[in-house]
Design an enzyme around this catalytic site. Sequence first.
Site, PDB file in Angstrom:
ATOM      1  N   LYS A  64      73.538 -10.284  24.979  1.00 48.50           N
ATOM      2  CA  LYS A  64      72.780 -11.141  25.665  1.00 48.50           C
ATOM      3  C   LYS A  64      72.902 -12.848  25.715  1.00 48.50           C
ATOM      4  O   LYS A  64      72.698 -13.418  26.768  1.00 48.50           O
ATOM      5  CB  LYS A  64      71.293 -10.672  25.234  1.00 48.50           C
ATOM      6  CG  LYS A  64      70.769  -9.474  25.686  1.00 48.50           C
ATOM      7  CD  LYS A  64      69.404  -9.127  25.068  1.00 48.50           C
ATOM      8  CE  LYS A  64      69.052  -7.776  25.437  1.00 48.50           C
ATOM      9  NZ  LYS A  64      67.568  -7.276  25.072  1.00 48.50           N
ATOM     10  N   ASN A  85      69.190 -10.355  30.215  1.00 46.60           N
ATOM     11  CA  ASN A  85      69.534  -8.825  29.875  1.00 46.60           C
ATOM     12  C   ASN A  85      69.797  -8.222  31.482  1.00 46.60           C
ATOM     13  O   ASN A  85      70.056  -6.898  31.367  1.00 46.60           O
ATOM     14  CB  ASN A  85      68.286  -8.145  29.477  1.00 46.60           C
ATOM     15  CG  ASN A  85      67.399  -7.987  30.250  1.00 46.60           C
ATOM     16  OD1 ASN A  85      67.022  -8.858  31.070  1.00 46.60           O
ATOM     17  ND2 ASN A  85      66.460  -6.975  30.165  1.00 46.60           N
ATOM     18  N   TYR A 209      60.543   1.759  19.265  1.00 42.87           N
ATOM     19  CA  TYR A 209      59.957   2.906  19.882  1.00 42.87           C
ATOM     20  C   TYR A 209      60.410   4.382  19.467  1.00 42.87           C
ATOM     21  O   TYR A 209      61.391   4.411  18.974  1.00 42.87           O
ATOM     22  CB  TYR A 209      60.048   2.798  21.415  1.00 42.87           C
ATOM     23  CG  TYR A 209      61.650   2.542  22.004  1.00 42.87           C
ATOM     24  CD1 TYR A 209      62.071   1.574  22.081  1.00 42.87           C
ATOM     25  CD2 TYR A 209      62.506   3.792  22.192  1.00 42.87           C
ATOM     26  CE1 TYR A 209      63.547   1.651  22.486  1.00 42.87           C
ATOM     27  CE2 TYR A 209      63.436   3.871  22.436  1.00 42.87           C
ATOM     28  CZ  TYR A 209      64.272   2.757  22.696  1.00 42.87           C
ATOM     29  OH  TYR A 209      65.575   2.758  23.046  1.00 42.87           O
TER      30      TYR A 209
HETATM   31  P1  NDP Z   1      67.805  -9.503  15.433  1.00 43.85           P
HETATM   32  O1  NDP Z   1      68.840  -8.927  14.641  1.00 43.85           O
HETATM   33  O2  NDP Z   1      67.951 -10.461  16.513  1.00 43.85           O
HETATM   34  O3  NDP Z   1      66.460  -9.895  14.456  1.00 43.85           O
HETATM   35  C1  NDP Z   1      66.195  -9.323  13.392  1.00 43.85           C
HETATM   36  C2  NDP Z   1      64.838  -9.979  12.948  1.00 43.85           C
HETATM   37  O4  NDP Z   1      64.197  -8.901  11.911  1.00 43.85           O
HETATM   38  C3  NDP Z   1      65.165 -11.141  12.057  1.00 43.85           C
HETATM   39  O5  NDP Z   1      64.143 -12.071  12.383  1.00 43.85           O
HETATM   40  C4  NDP Z   1      64.894 -10.787  10.646  1.00 43.85           C
HETATM   41  O6  NDP Z   1      64.718 -11.502   9.471  1.00 43.85           O
HETATM   42  C5  NDP Z   1      63.889  -9.494  10.645  1.00 43.85           C
HETATM   43  N1  NDP Z   1      64.150  -8.688   9.660  1.00 43.85           N
HETATM   44  C6  NDP Z   1      65.256  -7.524   9.438  1.00 43.85           C
HETATM   45  N2  NDP Z   1      64.820  -6.715   8.542  1.00 43.85           N
HETATM   46  C7  NDP Z   1      63.636  -7.003   8.066  1.00 43.85           C
HETATM   47  C8  NDP Z   1      62.788  -6.457   6.854  1.00 43.85           C
HETATM   48  N3  NDP Z   1      63.256  -5.790   5.988  1.00 43.85           N
HETATM   49  N4  NDP Z   1      61.674  -7.549   6.724  1.00 43.85           N
HETATM   50  C9  NDP Z   1      61.496  -8.204   7.361  1.00 43.85           C
HETATM   51  N5  NDP Z   1      62.251  -8.856   8.304  1.00 43.85           N
HETATM   52  C10 NDP Z   1      63.090  -8.417   8.691  1.00 43.85           C
HETATM   53  O7  NDP Z   1      67.011  -8.109  16.448  1.00 43.85           O
HETATM   54  P2  NDP Z   1      66.220  -8.272  17.792  1.00 43.85           P
HETATM   55  O8  NDP Z   1      65.540  -9.222  17.866  1.00 43.85           O
HETATM   56  O9  NDP Z   1      67.335  -7.970  18.864  1.00 43.85           O
HETATM   57  O10 NDP Z   1      65.503  -6.751  17.711  1.00 43.85           O
HETATM   58  C11 NDP Z   1      64.310  -6.791  16.874  1.00 43.85           C
HETATM   59  C12 NDP Z   1      63.648  -5.266  16.897  1.00 43.85           C
HETATM   60  O11 NDP Z   1      63.334  -5.093  18.333  1.00 43.85           O
HETATM   61  C13 NDP Z   1      64.664  -4.102  16.911  1.00 43.85           C
HETATM   62  O12 NDP Z   1      63.969  -2.926  16.095  1.00 43.85           O
HETATM   63  C14 NDP Z   1      64.959  -3.540  18.233  1.00 43.85           C
HETATM   64  O13 NDP Z   1      65.281  -2.315  18.220  1.00 43.85           O
HETATM   65  C15 NDP Z   1      63.525  -3.905  19.010  1.00 43.85           C
HETATM   66  N6  NDP Z   1      63.840  -4.073  20.352  1.00 43.85           N
HETATM   67  C16 NDP Z   1      63.003  -3.153  21.208  1.00 43.85           C
HETATM   68  C17 NDP Z   1      63.050  -3.366  22.574  1.00 43.85           C
HETATM   69  C18 NDP Z   1      62.341  -2.361  23.746  1.00 43.85           C
HETATM   70  O14 NDP Z   1      62.689  -2.600  24.789  1.00 43.85           O
HETATM   71  N7  NDP Z   1      61.185  -1.768  23.194  1.00 43.85           N
HETATM   72  C19 NDP Z   1      64.142  -4.317  23.104  1.00 43.85           C
HETATM   73  C20 NDP Z   1      64.848  -5.071  22.379  1.00 43.85           C
HETATM   74  C21 NDP Z   1      64.771  -4.969  21.066  1.00 43.85           C
HETATM   75  P3  NDP Z   1      65.663 -12.524   8.925  1.00 43.85           P
HETATM   76  O15 NDP Z   1      65.896 -13.785   9.969  1.00 43.85           O
HETATM   77  O16 NDP Z   1      65.032 -12.973   7.747  1.00 43.85           O
HETATM   78  O17 NDP Z   1      66.993 -11.686   8.693  1.00 43.85           O
END
Ligand code: NDP
Length: 261
Positions: A64, A85, A209
Amino acid sequence: MLKKFAIFGNPVEHSKSPNMHNAGFKHIGFDGRYEKYLLEDGEKIAEEFLKNGYEGANITVPFKEIAFKKAHEVRGIAKQIKAVNTYINENGKIIAYNTDAPGFLKAIESFKNVKNVLLLGAGGTAKAIALILRQNNINVHVLNRSKEKLSFFKDENITCFTWDEFEAGKYDLVVNSTSAGLKDENLPYEQEKLSHILKNSRFAFDCIYGKTTPFLALAKEWGCEVKDGKDMLLFQGVLAFELFAKLKASDELVGVMKESF
Ligand code: NDP
């Protein structure tokens, strides 16, 4: 003439977008075909989009941000999010949009009178959500496990905290935009502190989801009205479809797209 569309990603096999868009095209009698495109090198996204004669495309993980950089023109809130996107081919020029952000907003429409939001996570999805909430005059606080990803929010003057420095306020809605709970059974924040926050909140939304995550299960226990990310996925797709087919989607069409995945 048949119009071609695609979703660019890596991996892309799991994507539900082809089902959603092809069902939509069929429903309105639009001569379109939407396919999956496994892209190896993000640097080539614009070139591949044009070379293959696509009228439009969606872009998913992990492209993206590179798609934003490679577009000829970026419209709307995507300019601030710096990630897109959706691509549209306008006479050989790539116009890019972000429909994830307004898709999220539509998905939480059923939650009434939301004025204060706690947003867990600071990744790409959190950027889109935080900016669209702010644009709609909804107060948002971002809470992330670690510091690095918070610089984007600081630069945008969005209130943000790491776990270590956070003191919880009262929120109408708590959103999980972390990947905790996606492929594991982790909560996105410490259980005791999260319970306290959820106890005082009315709504909880998880971007994940297709499953009840530990976050949504906990929110339900504390009496929140909950929603998973299916409608967010649906509405980003519907908004992209409107750009592809150049029409306003009817409720019936939205229903057809929702049933397709
Ligand atoms: P990124 O990889 O960009 O970011 C992940 C984030 O999650 C970071 O802030 C990270 O923190 C945090 N994180 C990961 N593991 C943990 C944990 N165990 N405890 C606390 N924080 C955690 O992901 P995206 O933003 O691309 O996606 C995030 C979620 O959104 C995913 O689950 C994805 O499937 C979902 N999604 C759903 C969509 C929809 O249409 N429904 C669309 C896009 C995404 P840190 O910085 O500390 O590593």
